[in-house]
Design a protein around this motif. Structure first.
Motif, PDB file in Angstrom:
ATOM      1  N   ASN A  34      14.219  14.421 -20.124  1.00 17.74           N
ATOM      2  CA  ASN A  34      13.132  14.964 -20.932  1.00 17.74           C
ATOM      3  C   ASN A  34      11.796  14.575 -20.305  1.00 17.74           C
ATOM      4  O   ASN A  34      11.695  13.563 -19.605  1.00 17.74           O
ATOM      5  CB  ASN A  34      13.195  14.432 -22.366  1.00 17.74           C
ATOM      6  N   TYR A  35      10.791  15.403 -20.587  1.00 13.94           N
ATOM      7  CA  TYR A  35       9.458  15.158 -20.038  1.00 13.94           C
ATOM      8  C   TYR A  35       8.434  15.055 -21.165  1.00 13.94           C
ATOM      9  O   TYR A  35       8.538  15.741 -22.184  1.00 13.94           O
ATOM     10  CB  TYR A  35       9.058  16.278 -19.078  1.00 13.94           C
ATOM     11  N   ILE A  36       7.459  14.186 -20.940  1.00 17.21           N
ATOM     12  CA  ILE A  36       6.356  14.001 -21.886  1.00 17.21           C
ATOM     13  C   ILE A  36       5.056  14.139 -21.113  1.00 17.21           C
ATOM     14  O   ILE A  36       4.908  13.582 -20.019  1.00 17.21           O
ATOM     15  CB  ILE A  36       6.429  12.619 -22.566  1.00 17.21           C
ATOM     16  N   ASP A  37       4.111  14.888 -21.686  1.00 13.81           N
ATOM     17  CA  ASP A  37       2.773  15.033 -21.124  1.00 13.81           C
ATOM     18  C   ASP A  37       1.799  14.394 -22.118  1.00 13.81           C
ATOM     19  O   ASP A  37       1.521  14.964 -23.177  1.00 13.81           O
ATOM     20  CB  ASP A  37       2.458  16.519 -20.915  1.00 13.81           C
ATOM     21  N   LEU A  38       1.315  13.200 -21.794  1.00  9.86           N
ATOM     22  CA  LEU A  38       0.491  12.454 -22.739  1.00  9.86           C
ATOM     23  C   LEU A  38      -0.784  13.202 -23.123  1.00  9.86           C
ATOM     24  O   LEU A  38      -1.243  13.104 -24.265  1.00  9.86           O
ATOM     25  CB  LEU A  38       0.132  11.084 -22.160  1.00  9.86           C
ATOM     26  N   ALA A 122      10.502  19.376  -9.599  1.00 10.01           N
ATOM     27  CA  ALA A 122      11.181  20.669  -9.658  1.00 10.01           C
ATOM     28  C   ALA A 122      11.918  20.880 -10.987  1.00 10.01           C
ATOM     29  O   ALA A 122      11.945  21.993 -11.522  1.00 10.01           O
ATOM     30  CB  ALA A 122      12.149  20.799  -8.490  1.00 10.01           C
ATOM     31  N   SER A 123      12.524  19.811 -11.516  1.00  9.48           N
ATOM     32  CA  SER A 123      13.255  19.939 -12.788  1.00  9.48           C
ATOM     33  C   SER A 123      12.299  20.246 -13.935  1.00  9.48           C
ATOM     34  O   SER A 123      12.609  21.042 -14.834  1.00  9.48           O
ATOM     35  CB  SER A 123      14.039  18.660 -13.074  1.00  9.48           C
ATOM     36  N   HIS A 124      11.142  19.628 -13.921  1.00 11.51           N
ATOM     37  CA  HIS A 124      10.124  19.901 -14.937  1.00 11.51           C
ATOM     38  C   HIS A 124       9.666  21.350 -14.828  1.00 11.51           C
ATOM     39  O   HIS A 124       9.501  22.056 -15.831  1.00 11.51           O
ATOM     40  CB  HIS A 124       8.951  18.943 -14.741  1.00 11.51           C
ATOM     41  N   HIS A 125       9.475  21.815 -13.598  1.00 14.35           N
ATOM     42  CA  HIS A 125       9.064  23.196 -13.345  1.00 14.35           C
ATOM     43  C   HIS A 125      10.124  24.170 -13.837  1.00 14.35           C
ATOM     44  O   HIS A 125       9.812  25.219 -14.423  1.00 14.35           O
ATOM     45  CB  HIS A 125       8.804  23.364 -11.845  1.00 14.35           C
ATOM     46  N   ALA A 126      11.392  23.840 -13.613  1.00 13.26           N
ATOM     47  CA  ALA A 126      12.482  24.719 -14.045  1.00 13.26           C
ATOM     48  C   ALA A 126      12.548  24.820 -15.565  1.00 13.26           C
ATOM     49  O   ALA A 126      12.820  25.888 -16.120  1.00 13.26           O
ATOM     50  CB  ALA A 126      13.808  24.212 -13.486  1.00 13.26           C
ATOM     51  N   GLU A 172       1.539  34.335  -6.332  1.00 13.56           N
ATOM     52  CA  GLU A 172       1.145  33.282  -7.269  1.00 13.56           C
ATOM     53  C   GLU A 172       2.173  32.167  -7.244  1.00 13.56           C
ATOM     54  O   GLU A 172       3.382  32.429  -7.292  1.00 13.56           O
ATOM     55  CB  GLU A 172       1.008  33.833  -8.688  1.00 13.56           C
ATOM     56  N   ARG A 173       1.700  30.944  -7.178  1.00 11.50           N
ATOM     57  CA  ARG A 173       2.574  29.777  -7.188  1.00 11.50           C
ATOM     58  C   ARG A 173       2.057  28.763  -8.211  1.00 11.50           C
ATOM     59  O   ARG A 173       0.848  28.568  -8.355  1.00 11.50           O
ATOM     60  CB  ARG A 173       2.612  29.099  -5.810  1.00 11.50           C
ATOM     61  N   GLU A 174       2.998  28.131  -8.911  1.00  8.95           N
ATOM     62  CA  GLU A 174       2.645  26.994  -9.759  1.00  8.95           C
ATOM     63  C   GLU A 174       2.702  25.726  -8.920  1.00  8.95           C
ATOM     64  O   GLU A 174       2.983  25.789  -7.718  1.00  8.95           O
ATOM     65  CB  GLU A 174       3.582  26.942 -10.967  1.00  8.95           C
ATOM     66  N   LEU A 175       2.436  24.582  -9.523  1.00  7.30           N
ATOM     67  CA  LEU A 175       2.309  23.350  -8.752  1.00  7.30           C
ATOM     68  C   LEU A 175       3.190  22.241  -9.305  1.00  7.30           C
ATOM     69  O   LEU A 175       3.259  22.034 -10.523  1.00  7.30           O
ATOM     70  CB  LEU A 175       0.846  22.884  -8.762  1.00  7.30           C
ATOM     71  N   ILE A 176       3.868  21.535  -8.402  1.00 10.68           N
ATOM     72  CA  ILE A 176       4.624  20.345  -8.763  1.00 10.68           C
ATOM     73  C   ILE A 176       4.045  19.172  -7.985  1.00 10.68           C
ATOM     74  O   ILE A 176       3.535  19.344  -6.873  1.00 10.68           O
ATOM     75  CB  ILE A 176       6.137  20.506  -8.471  1.00 10.68           C
ATOM     76  N   ALA A 177       4.130  17.983  -8.556  1.00  9.68           N
ATOM     77  CA  ALA A 177       3.515  16.816  -7.910  1.00  9.68           C
ATOM     78  C   ALA A 177       4.321  16.335  -6.715  1.00  9.68           C
ATOM     79  O   ALA A 177       3.764  16.044  -5.654  1.00  9.68           O
ATOM     80  CB  ALA A 177       3.351  15.684  -8.923  1.00  9.68           C
ATOM     81  N   VAL A 178       5.644  16.218  -6.871  1.00  4.58           N
ATOM     82  CA  VAL A 178       6.481  15.592  -5.847  1.00  4.58           C
ATOM     83  C   VAL A 178       7.623  16.514  -5.442  1.00  4.58           C
ATOM     84  O   VAL A 178       7.920  17.502  -6.113  1.00  4.58           O
ATOM     85  CB  VAL A 178       7.063  14.252  -6.354  1.00  4.58           C
ATOM     86  N   GLY A 179       8.275  16.151  -4.331  1.00  5.51           N
ATOM     87  CA  GLY A 179       9.420  16.913  -3.869  1.00  5.51           C
ATOM     88  C   GLY A 179       9.026  18.040  -2.939  1.00  5.51           C
ATOM     89  O   GLY A 179       7.882  18.142  -2.490  1.00  5.51           O
ATOM     90  N   ALA A 180       9.980  18.898  -2.636  1.00 10.11           N
ATOM     91  CA  ALA A 180       9.778  19.984  -1.688  1.00 10.11           C
ATOM     92  C   ALA A 180       9.057  21.160  -2.340  1.00 10.11           C
ATOM     93  O   ALA A 180       9.182  21.408  -3.540  1.00 10.11           O
ATOM     94  CB  ALA A 180      11.127  20.455  -1.138  1.00 10.11           C
ATOM     95  N   SER A 181       8.293  21.890  -1.537  1.00 11.18           N
ATOM     96  CA  SER A 181       7.707  23.139  -1.999  1.00 11.18           C
ATOM     97  C   SER A 181       8.801  24.206  -2.110  1.00 11.18           C
ATOM     98  O   SER A 181       9.855  24.109  -1.483  1.00 11.18           O
ATOM     99  CB  SER A 181       6.630  23.605  -1.026  1.00 11.18           C
ATOM    100  N   TYR A 182       8.530  25.204  -2.926  1.00 13.32           N
ATOM    101  CA  TYR A 182       9.408  26.349  -3.119  1.00 13.32           C
ATOM    102  C   TYR A 182      10.812  25.946  -3.589  1.00 13.32           C
ATOM    103  O   TYR A 182      11.822  26.272  -2.962  1.00 13.32           O
ATOM    104  CB  TYR A 182       9.491  27.185  -1.833  1.00 13.32           C
ATOM    105  N   PRO A 183      10.895  25.238  -4.733  1.00 11.30           N
ATOM    106  CA  PRO A 183      12.213  24.831  -5.251  1.00 11.30           C
ATOM    107  C   PRO A 183      12.955  25.970  -5.934  1.00 11.30           C
ATOM    108  O   PRO A 183      14.107  25.798  -6.337  1.00 11.30           O
ATOM    109  CB  PRO A 183      11.859  23.746  -6.267  1.00 11.30           C
ATOM    110  N   GLY A 186      10.657  28.996 -11.618  1.00  7.04           N
ATOM    111  CA  GLY A 186      10.744  28.143 -12.792  1.00  7.04           C
ATOM    112  C   GLY A 186      10.839  28.946 -14.074  1.00  7.04           C
ATOM    113  O   GLY A 186      11.182  30.139 -14.069  1.00  7.04           O
ATOM    114  N   ALA A 187      10.519  28.291 -15.194  1.00  7.94           N
ATOM    115  CA  ALA A 187      10.645  28.933 -16.504  1.00  7.94           C
ATOM    116  C   ALA A 187       9.760  30.164 -16.617  1.00  7.94           C
ATOM    117  O   ALA A 187      10.086  31.109 -17.340  1.00  7.94           O
ATOM    118  CB  ALA A 187      10.306  27.927 -17.600  1.00  7.94           C
ATOM    119  N   SER A 188       8.637  30.174 -15.899  1.00 12.03           N
ATOM    120  CA  SER A 188       7.703  31.296 -15.969  1.00 12.03           C
ATOM    121  C   SER A 188       8.101  32.442 -15.048  1.00 12.03           C
ATOM    122  O   SER A 188       7.496  33.523 -15.099  1.00 12.03           O
ATOM    123  CB  SER A 188       6.303  30.824 -15.584  1.00 12.03           C
TER     124      SER A 188
END
Length: 343
Positions: A34-38, A122-126, A172-183, A186-188
């Motif tokens: 699970n993810y939390i965005d403070l 990537a998991s958060h993006h998915a 158009e691309r969204e952004l992830i902080a870590v890991g490889a580009s182009y995973p 995602g949900a969008s």
């Protein structure tokens, strides 16, 4: 009469200091993430806009698990490194410049709540922001009331494809902080690029050897020394030549791997695709059926962008888990935190 000194600048605004969440951890050895965005949660709890680009101070975590839970709980965050800090800022500046150029002639359409929002990995993006954990409250002292979300949209960059066939085409691309580009999409339905990988690809590389000394540097003995300046100070059976050879051959390569270091052929930034890929582990706690009161506490710390990942590995049966996050009072609209530009 003495003039009263104003304390307005130092006043701590009222703000909710404990966020409470709930989720179900699947059993049978499954991992529930699970993810939390403070910043999202603080905006909901206080009805006040908090930007995601904040480095949040967290006092601590408390997990309350049902007796059927047996396993480990891991709290993870964006890497607390200069690489993550610089990658975030460079990506933010690029995104801001892109928007400013588009708005140059139409400034009036700038959204009031325009904000640079990224996914953790990537998991958060998915999963998308729609799967973020939202805070709960006690409703009639019986059942928990779940917060209803407002708009919390991920940022996008528009990248020209540069193809001769259609020079105006872009992606158009969204952004992830870590890991490889182009995973993957995602949900969008959009793919994503990595902040750390983009930062690594835009920077120069260190020399393989530093200093990159000439081969003749150690030639300081005999009748015809090339390094005659060092040879001037030879004193008979002096060990200068041996010392020079040691200094030339050792401790002249960086203590971390990097592209073109003679071994690796791609960038090796922590948090990128090749080195310590993924989020940084903040803490891991083991929980058993005999854990006193089913309560486990996790240390506090700072959480870049306020993004938190919670992984629950449950070897027992499916179990409910309550998470409480205690924040620190401060002068940033009630909280102790700082802009990511100052990380």
């Amino acid at each position: 009469m003495a003039r009263r000194k104003s304390t307005r600048g130092s006043k701590i605004q009222p703000a909710v200091q404990t966020f409470t969440f709930g989720f179900t951890a699947s059993g049978g050895g499954a991992v529930t993430s699970n993810y939390i965005d403070l910043s999202q949660v603080a905006s909901l709890m206080n009805r006040r806009f908090y930007r995601q680009g904040i480095n949040w101070a967290v006092a601590g975590f408390k997990f309350l698990s049902a007796s059927t839970f047996a396993g480990q709980i891991s709290v993870n965050k964006l890497p607390n490194t200069w690489v993550m800090s610089n990658a975030w800022e460079k990506s933010f500046r690029t995104w801001t410049k892109m928007n400013n150029e588009a708005l140059a002639e139409t400034e009036s359409v700038r959204p009031k709540f325009l904000d640079f929002k990224i996914y953790a990995d990537a998991s958060h993006h998915a999963a998308g922001f729609g799967a973020n954990l939202l805070p709960i409250s006690v409703n009639d002292h019986l059942a928990a009331g779940l917060a209803l979300p407002g708009e919390w949209s991920p940022s996008k960059v528009s990248i020209p494809l540069g193809t001769p066939a259609d020079p105006t085409a872009s992606a158009e691309r969204e952004l992830i902080a870590v890991g490889a580009s182009y995973p993957g999409n995602g949900a969008s339905g959009l793919n994503a690029v990595s902040l750390i990988e983009g930062y690594a690809a835009s920077r120069g590389l260190p020399n393989i050897a530093d200093p990159n000394t000439p081969d003749d540097a150690a030639d300081s003995v005999g009748n015809t020394p090339e390094n005659w300046i060092s040879a001037v100070f030879n004193e008979g059976n002096d060990q200068s030549s041996d010392v020079l050879e040691i200094l030339i051959d050792e401790n002249n390569i960086a203590p971390y791997p990097f592209e073109n270091d003679g071994v690796h052929v791609d960038t090796m930034y922590p948090g990128g695709v090749n080195q310590l890929s993924g989020l940084q582990i903040h803490s891991i706690e083991t929980v058993t059926g005999t854990t006193i009161g089913g309560v486990s506490r996790v240390k506090g710390g700072n959480f870049p962008c306020g993004l938190i990942s919670i992984d629950a590995l449950n070897e027992g049966d499916s179990a409910g888990i309550i998470v409480q996050i205690d924040l620190v009072p401060g002068n940033h609209r009630g909280y102790l935190c700082e802009p990511m530009t100052e990380m």
